[in-house]
Design a protein around this motif. Sequence first.
Motif, short mmCIF file in Angstrom:
data_model
loop_
_atom_site.label_atom_id
_atom_site.label_comp_id
_atom_site.label_asym_id
_atom_site.label_seq_id
_atom_site.Cartn_x
_atom_site.Cartn_y
_atom_site.Cartn_z
N GLU A 163 0.84 -1.20 0.00
CA GLU A 163 0.00 0.00 0.00
C GLU A 163 0.87 1.26 0.00
N LEU A 164 1.94 1.26 0.79
CA LEU A 164 2.87 2.40 0.78
C LEU A 164 3.45 2.61 -0.61
N ASN A 165 3.83 1.53 -1.26
CA ASN A 165 4.42 1.65 -2.59
C ASN A 165 3.44 2.18 -3.63
N ARG A 166 2.16 1.99 -3.39
CA ARG A 166 1.16 2.59 -4.28
C ARG A 166 1.12 4.11 -4.11
N MET A 167 1.46 4.60 -2.93
CA MET A 167 1.39 6.03 -2.63
C MET A 167 2.72 6.76 -2.84
N LEU A 168 3.81 6.11 -2.54
CA LEU A 168 5.11 6.78 -2.56
C LEU A 168 5.57 7.08 -3.98
N VAL A 169 6.26 8.21 -4.12
CA VAL A 169 6.87 8.60 -5.38
C VAL A 169 8.37 8.76 -5.13
N PHE A 170 9.19 8.20 -5.97
CA PHE A 170 10.65 8.29 -5.89
C PHE A 170 11.27 7.44 -4.77
N VAL A 171 10.46 6.74 -4.00
CA VAL A 171 10.96 5.88 -2.92
C VAL A 171 10.12 4.61 -2.93
N ARG A 172 10.76 3.50 -2.64
CA ARG A 172 10.00 2.26 -2.48
C ARG A 172 10.29 1.68 -1.10
N ALA A 173 9.31 0.97 -0.58
CA ALA A 173 9.42 0.35 0.74
C ALA A 173 9.40 -1.16 0.57
N PHE A 174 10.25 -1.85 1.30
CA PHE A 174 10.24 -3.31 1.23
C PHE A 174 10.87 -3.91 2.48
N HIS A 175 10.74 -5.22 2.59
CA HIS A 175 11.32 -5.97 3.69
C HIS A 175 12.33 -6.95 3.10
N THR A 176 13.52 -6.94 3.64
CA THR A 176 14.55 -7.89 3.21
C THR A 176 15.54 -8.07 4.35
N GLY A 177 16.06 -9.27 4.48
CA GLY A 177 17.07 -9.53 5.50
C GLY A 177 16.61 -9.18 6.91
N GLY A 178 15.32 -9.31 7.18
CA GLY A 178 14.80 -9.01 8.51
C GLY A 178 14.65 -7.52 8.80
N GLN A 179 14.69 -6.69 7.75
CA GLN A 179 14.61 -5.24 7.94
C GLN A 179 13.57 -4.62 7.01
N ILE A 180 12.94 -3.56 7.51
CA ILE A 180 12.10 -2.71 6.66
C ILE A 180 13.00 -1.59 6.14
N LEU A 181 13.01 -1.41 4.83
CA LEU A 181 13.84 -0.39 4.20
C LEU A 181 13.01 0.54 3.33
N PHE A 182 13.48 1.78 3.20
CA PHE A 182 13.06 2.68 2.14
C PHE A 182 14.27 2.84 1.24
#
Length: 155
Positions: free
Chosen positions: A74-93
């Motif tokens: 849902e965040l990625n649908r709203m964000l522009v120029f930044v993406r949010a994801f989970h990898t390696g046990g972390q939430i990243l922008f």
Amino acid sequence: MNGEMVESYLRDLIANLTDSPRPDWDSDGDLPVAYKGTQCYARVVKARDELIVQTFSVVSEVDYTQELADVLNELNRMLVFVRAFHTGGQILFENDVFAHDLNGYTFSRALTFLAVATTDFGPQLVEKFGGTPRFDPQIIEQPVDPDDEPLGLYL
């Protein structure tokens, strides 16, 4: 343009932007950048024939859940120029800048977008999903102005 040249220039940009000595690579191969209350990182990667400067901030360390994935989508649908994801046990922008477009303006804008995303969404993500914040929780008291004039160091 070769990778070593871009990496050296990136170190110069970080030093200029943060008014500090040229940073050294951390144990993960990233350059730490403390920017507007947010701990960001930068690295140079090769994507096919292109050199890319990736910048990212770590929000928190949490386990992956479907609910977290739904919120990040849902965040990625709203964000522009930044993406949010989970990898390696972390939430990243994260965001990317083509190395041939890298300069003081584009780099500071990339970091500003990360700081704004972290300021706006990081506290909510930590509150909802837990984990230890990897940003200064006080940043919500210090709004980031996305129109700040960046430094103009060019390659």
